[in-house]
Design a protein around this motif. Structure first.
Motif, PDB file in Angstrom:
ATOM      1  N   VAL A 143      11.044  -5.222  32.171  1.00  0.00           N
ATOM      2  CA  VAL A 143      10.183  -6.166  31.458  1.00  0.00           C
ATOM      3  C   VAL A 143      10.029  -5.672  30.024  1.00  0.00           C
ATOM      4  N   PRO A 144      10.369  -6.492  29.017  1.00  0.00           N
ATOM      5  CA  PRO A 144      10.211  -6.059  27.623  1.00  0.00           C
ATOM      6  C   PRO A 144       8.779  -5.634  27.327  1.00  0.00           C
ATOM      7  N   ALA A 145       8.629  -4.574  26.581  1.00  0.00           N
ATOM      8  CA  ALA A 145       7.302  -4.022  26.309  1.00  0.00           C
ATOM      9  C   ALA A 145       6.386  -5.033  25.639  1.00  0.00           C
ATOM     10  N   GLU A 146       6.950  -5.905  24.799  1.00  0.00           N
ATOM     11  CA  GLU A 146       6.101  -6.832  24.050  1.00  0.00           C
ATOM     12  C   GLU A 146       5.475  -7.919  24.920  1.00  0.00           C
ATOM     13  N   VAL A 147       5.982  -8.101  26.153  1.00  0.00           N
ATOM     14  CA  VAL A 147       5.368  -9.096  27.044  1.00  0.00           C
ATOM     15  C   VAL A 147       4.863  -8.474  28.341  1.00  0.00           C
ATOM     16  N   ALA A 148       4.857  -7.140  28.410  1.00  0.00           N
ATOM     17  CA  ALA A 148       4.456  -6.472  29.657  1.00  0.00           C
ATOM     18  C   ALA A 148       3.046  -6.860  30.078  1.00  0.00           C
ATOM     19  N   ALA A 149       2.157  -7.096  29.115  1.00  0.00           N
ATOM     20  CA  ALA A 149       0.777  -7.467  29.451  1.00  0.00           C
ATOM     21  C   ALA A 149       0.686  -8.858  30.065  1.00  0.00           C
ATOM     22  N   ARG A 150       1.757  -9.632  29.955  1.00  0.00           N
ATOM     23  CA  ARG A 150       1.778 -10.990  30.507  1.00  0.00           C
ATOM     24  C   ARG A 150       2.443 -11.045  31.882  1.00  0.00           C
ATOM     25  N   VAL A 151       2.813  -9.895  32.409  1.00  0.00           N
ATOM     26  CA  VAL A 151       3.448  -9.818  33.730  1.00  0.00           C
ATOM     27  C   VAL A 151       2.548  -8.981  34.630  1.00  0.00           C
ATOM     28  N   CYS A 152       2.148  -9.530  35.779  1.00  0.00           N
ATOM     29  CA  CYS A 152       1.243  -8.805  36.672  1.00  0.00           C
ATOM     30  C   CYS A 152       1.706  -8.935  38.113  1.00  0.00           C
ATOM     31  N   GLU A 153       1.058  -8.175  38.990  1.00  0.00           N
ATOM     32  CA  GLU A 153       1.382  -8.180  40.414  1.00  0.00           C
ATOM     33  C   GLU A 153       0.538  -9.217  41.154  1.00  0.00           C
ATOM     34  N   ALA A 154       1.073  -9.707  42.246  1.00  0.00           N
ATOM     35  CA  ALA A 154       0.380 -10.737  43.032  1.00  0.00           C
ATOM     36  C   ALA A 154      -0.969 -10.261  43.539  1.00  0.00           C
ATOM     37  N   TRP A 155      -1.105  -8.956  43.803  1.00  0.00           N
ATOM     38  CA  TRP A 155      -2.327  -8.438  44.404  1.00  0.00           C
ATOM     39  C   TRP A 155      -3.343  -7.999  43.349  1.00  0.00           C
ATOM     40  N   ASP A 156      -3.015  -8.192  42.070  1.00  0.00           N
ATOM     41  CA  ASP A 156      -3.936  -7.839  40.993  1.00  0.00           C
ATOM     42  C   ASP A 156      -4.781  -9.071  40.669  1.00  0.00           C
ATOM     43  N   LEU A 157      -5.812  -9.298  41.476  1.00  0.00           N
ATOM     44  CA  LEU A 157      -6.603 -10.515  41.329  1.00  0.00           C
ATOM     45  C   LEU A 157      -7.366 -10.548  40.015  1.00  0.00           C
ATOM     46  N   ALA A 158      -7.715  -9.379  39.476  1.00  0.00           N
ATOM     47  CA  ALA A 158      -8.395  -9.355  38.186  1.00  0.00           C
ATOM     48  C   ALA A 158      -7.480  -9.870  37.084  1.00  0.00           C
ATOM     49  N   ALA A 159      -6.203  -9.474  37.131  1.00  0.00           N
ATOM     50  CA  ALA A 159      -5.247  -9.952  36.126  1.00  0.00           C
ATOM     51  C   ALA A 159      -5.008 -11.446  36.272  1.00  0.00           C
ATOM     52  N   ILE A 160      -4.940 -11.923  37.503  1.00  0.00           N
ATOM     53  CA  ILE A 160      -4.738 -13.358  37.716  1.00  0.00           C
ATOM     54  C   ILE A 160      -5.957 -14.145  37.252  1.00  0.00           C
ATOM     55  N   ALA A 161      -7.148 -13.596  37.482  1.00  0.00           N
ATOM     56  CA  ALA A 161      -8.369 -14.264  37.032  1.00  0.00           C
ATOM     57  C   ALA A 161      -8.424 -14.371  35.518  1.00  0.00           C
ATOM     58  N   ALA A 162      -7.728 -13.466  34.813  1.00  0.00           N
ATOM     59  CA  ALA A 162      -7.751 -13.468  33.344  1.00  0.00           C
ATOM     60  C   ALA A 162      -6.713 -14.409  32.738  1.00  0.00           C
ATOM     61  N   ILE A 163      -5.876 -15.036  33.542  1.00  0.00           N
ATOM     62  CA  ILE A 163      -4.880 -15.969  33.006  1.00  0.00           C
ATOM     63  C   ILE A 163      -5.591 -17.204  32.451  1.00  0.00           C
TER      64      ILE A 163
END
Length: 453
Positions: A161-181
């Protein structure tokens, strides 16, 4: 920690670890057990730690419980906690968080004698002929036996995953990251199985308005349960004698016969449910390899079914255009102006394709290879010769009770595995009925040896 050794160390305090502890304490209430789990809460793990009510169990409440002989215990607990409002929930697909609450409560009941200690640590190695667990802090925990109940790790995306978009790629079980979309974001989900369903439900629950694209090689979605859970008559002995191709033909014929007679095809799968390990182990190694190459995805969507109302919701989202499911063999991830671009390899005469989105969620499933990259405990077991990979490199090799086989293929009496670590040897190894059966067999094996060895 007490200076005396524990009778049992359970590495992992999710549902599988809790089930092992409960089954062991049911046989021997005085057994001294250490559960090594860094999370604050026990008995939840990934599946049951969700707080979202839209994340439902995949079977009805009356079919859930910590012990196979106590079917209906989950419903009884719900009725005791919720009162009259829970009188008719037996045929409901309850929120998964409620089953986590139930397991935690039943574990607390079993451990009321004070014989269970929660060690808030990571285990990084097993040493000294399987009797010592090394913790991340450097401390050593001594136990007469150990059960690996480490749960499911997510399978990483197979492309950098390119470093410049790594913050936009998350895991399915990371509900906090999904909630922040953001609600208007265009989201791609890589994978179309049960994890994808969880993500779509979470996004819908947080009023997501943007387009959602689910991508997988076959674009197959989990199929629905039917309400009665009726098991049809299937000759398991005859089926187990057939090679893979003949076996699959027979199952398709049985499903067609059922539907022609007005019965649900799911009844065929329900009949197979208690015999999954036998059916897997009765295949030749060559047929097991064929299953993994050609059959596994179709099997999974028929076997791991979901609540009918969830299927209806997915269908409605597809009909109104918010959710799209595409078949694609993805080959790369790139960045374009802060957006994430997923590239699919050209197939046959078809042109290559790409999807430009704001966020990507990895839902490719569980990591089943052993050892998992970066897992210090698994690496230590392999290096010490205490474990070896299971068939096809899936999980660890175990005997019929889950005792790990060492590098020479010898099963010991003090080191066991439960759950997805047994997938290569048993295949059906992650659902609650599988876990509680495994826990019961481990408890039975440990009882005569736990205090005498």
């Amino acid at each position: 920690m007490t200076p005396a050794p524990y009778d049992l160390a359970i590495i992992g305090g999710g549902a599988a670890g809790a089930l092992v502890a409960m089954h062991c304490l049911a046989r021997d209430p005085g057994m001294r057990i250490a559960i090594v789990e860094p999370r604050a809460a026990l008995a939840r793990g990934v599946a049951y730690s969700t707080t979202r009510d839209e994340h439902l169990l995949n079977v009805t409440a009356d079919r859930m419980g910590w012990h196979a002989d106590l079917q209906g215990d989950f419903v009884a607990w719900l009725q005791a906690v919720d009162g009259e409002g829970a009188a008719d929930v037996g045929h409901d697909f309850m929120p998964r968080r409620r089953f986590g609450d139930y397991l935690a409560a039943r574990l607390a009941d079993a451990a009321a004698s004070g014989s269970v200690v929660h060690v808030h640590e990571h285990a990084v190695a097993c040493e000294d002929a399987e009797r010592t667990v090394l913790l991340a802090s450097g401390e050593r925990l001594h136990a007469r036996a150990c059960v690996l109940a480490t749960g499911n790790a997510s399978r990483p995306l197979p492309w950098p995953v390119p470093a410049e978009v790594a913050a936009r790629v998350c895991e399915a079980w990371d509900l906090a990251a999904i909630a922040a979309i953001p609600p208007d974001a265009r989201v791609a989900i890589v994978g179309t199985g049960l994890s994808m369903v969880d993500i779509v439900l979470a996004l819908r629950g947080q009023q997501h308005r943007g387009a959602i694209i689910a991508l997988s090689r076959h674009a197959l979605l989990p199929l629905p349960h039917e309400p009665t859970h009726m098991a049809l008559d299937v000759d398991i002995d005859a089926l187990a004698m057939l090679p893979l191709r003949a076996r699959m033909r027979r199952l398709r014929a049985l499903a067609a016969e059922a539907m022609a007679g007005g019965l649900p095809w799911q009844g065929v799968m329900q009949a197979l449910r208690p015999h999954g390990v036998r059916l897997w182990q009765s295949l030749s190694p060559a047929d097991q390899a064929r299953f993994l190459r050609h059959v596994v995805r179709g099997w999974d969507v028929h076997r791991h079914r979901i609540a009918p109302q969830v299927v209806d919701m997915l269908d409605a989202m597809r009909a109104d255009g918010q959710l799209r499911v595409d078949a694609a063999r993805l080959a790369a991830i790139t960045a374009d102006g802060g957006q994430v671009v997923l590239h699919a390899a050209a197939h046959g005469a078809g042109a290559s394709r790409c999807w430009q989105v704001d966020h990507v969620v990895n839902a490719t499933g569980i990591q089943s290879r052993f050892p998992v990259a970066g897992d210090a405990l698994q690496a230590s077991l392999l290096a010490a010769g205490l474990a070896r990979p299971g068939p096809f490199g899936l999980g660890v090799d175990v005997d019929g009770d889950g005792a790990l086989r060492d590098r020479h293929g010898t099963a010991g009496a003090h080191l066991f595995a439960i759950g997805s670590l047994r997938i290569g040897a048993e295949w059906e190894s992650i659902a609650v009925p599988d876990l509680r059966l495994q826990a019961a067999r481990i408890a039975a094996r440990l009882r005569p040896a736990a205090r005498s060895s």
